[in-house]
Write a protein that holds these residues in place. Structure first.
Motif: not given
Length: 362
Positions: A29, A32-33, A35-40, A43, A94
């Motif tokens: 978890r 995943e969190a 990775q989401e933070l890195e993508d955010s 962006e 990406r």
């Protein structure tokens, strides 16, 4: 005693095994969190960079921003692009889009390059080939024509339901409601907007004499405008109507062989749709955006009621200087019915307009 120790050891083993599974799930978890933070963050960084470039472009167009690109790296004191990694064709990372050409045997026939004859030059680079073939207009399309080429494919807009009739006059008696997507508007028909405010121009026949009659000193009929230009041996052929509403000024000039492009804004009213339905050209251009034409190519720029004291002074100054940029030498700037407080007009807006150094003709 040995049995008790064995039972206790088994319980500890089960407990540790369960805790290990929980830790693995928690680690997954967290990954995943992260990775989401890195993508955010990536962006957000790209969006901030885009907004920064737009703001800088408003101030200066010729400034080279490539050294500030966040994708650049520093090598021996020089700012360069990073080396391109070798990416397997089956992977897509990406920010990178991989497009592969299909095998020659699977290429659709319409995209094949026709064989070159002995007298035909061989193109040095790929080029698009447009072909026109007869298509059966009957439902179902009929059989495909023989040969290697496929028939052209026409895809209607997803929102299109019926053909829009071509207006015989830029001042039609009414505008067709079915050609507008009304989801974002408070009214669901042009007549509704006209009933709320007849001055919006959504009944074009009401505006047929708006720019042809003279009632007050604020009016400038088209005939008088052309007379002013004729007296200075000037010609008015191309113009911009900034904030031109539903395009009544462009419609009036169209009847006199003059081309006027109307700039519009959304503002909860279907101005662009109304202009287009009258057979005119709408441009969705906010006031803080440069007019999309080259320097010194326009004969006339009219600033309608949309250009008035509600615009911030900095934006107003930017608009006026951009208007001056596109006007040719001897062109005309028509500020139509500018309204503000008298003290602001004398102390603020008159000097702002006076900076352009224009000669007042009316």
């Amino acid at each position: 005693m040995a049995e008790g120790l064995k039972e206790k050891a088994e319980q500890n083993y089960v407990r540790l095994f369960g805790e290990n599974l929980d830790l693995k799930k928690e680690l997954a978890r967290c990954r995943e969190a992260f990775q989401e933070l890195e993508d955010s963050m990536a962006e957000g960084s790209e969006e901030a960079w885009r907004i920064f470039k737009e703001h800088v472009r408003v101030i200066t167009v010729d400034l080279d921003l490539s050294p500030l690109d966040p994708d650049k790296i520093m090598v021996d004191g020089a700012i360069v692009s990073p080396p391109q990694p070798e990416i397997d064709s089956d992977l897509k990372t990406r920010g990178q889009r991989i497009v592969e050409s299909p095998p020659q045997g699977d290429v659709p026939s319409s995209s094949r390059v026709p064989p070159q004859g002995p007298d035909q030059p061989t193109p040095s680079s790929p080029s698009a080939v447009l072909t026109s073939l007869p298509v059966d207009p009957s439902p179902g399309g009929g059989d495909l024509p023989s040969g290697d080429a496929d028939p052209p494919l026409l895809l209607p807009n997803r929102a299109a339901q019926t053909l829009i009739p071509s207006p015989s006059s830029p001042f039609p008696s009414s505008l067709p409601d079915f050609s507008v997507i009304w989801d974002h508007y408070p009214c669901k028909s042009f007549n509704c907007f006209h009933r709320q405010n007849p001055n919006l121009g959504f009944n074009p026949s009401f505006d047929s004499s708006k720019f042809t009659t003279y009632k007050t000193d604020l009016d400038l009929p088209i005939s008088q405008l052309f007379q002013i230009a004729k007296s200075t041996k000037s010609v008015i052929r191309l113009g911009f109507d900034v904030g031109g509403g539903t395009g009544s000024f462009a419609a009036t000039t169209k009847l006199r062989n003059m081309t006027v492009v109307t700039t519009t804004m959304r503002m909860g009213v279907p101005y662009s749709e109304a202009v287009a339905l009258r057979g005119l050209v709408p441009l969705h251009v906010p006031l803080q955006q440069r007019l999309p034409v080259f320097d010194g190519v326009v004969d006339l720029v009219r600033c309608g009621c949309a250009v008035n004291r509600w615009i911030p002074v900095t934006m107003m100054e930017f608009l006026l200087f951009d208007v001056d940029r596109v006007l040719r030498g001897g062109g005309y700037l028509w500020i139509d019915r500018f309204f503000s407080k008298g003290v602001d007009l004398e102390k603020l807006y008159a000097p702002l307009i006076g900076k352009l150094g224009y000669k007042k003709v009316k």
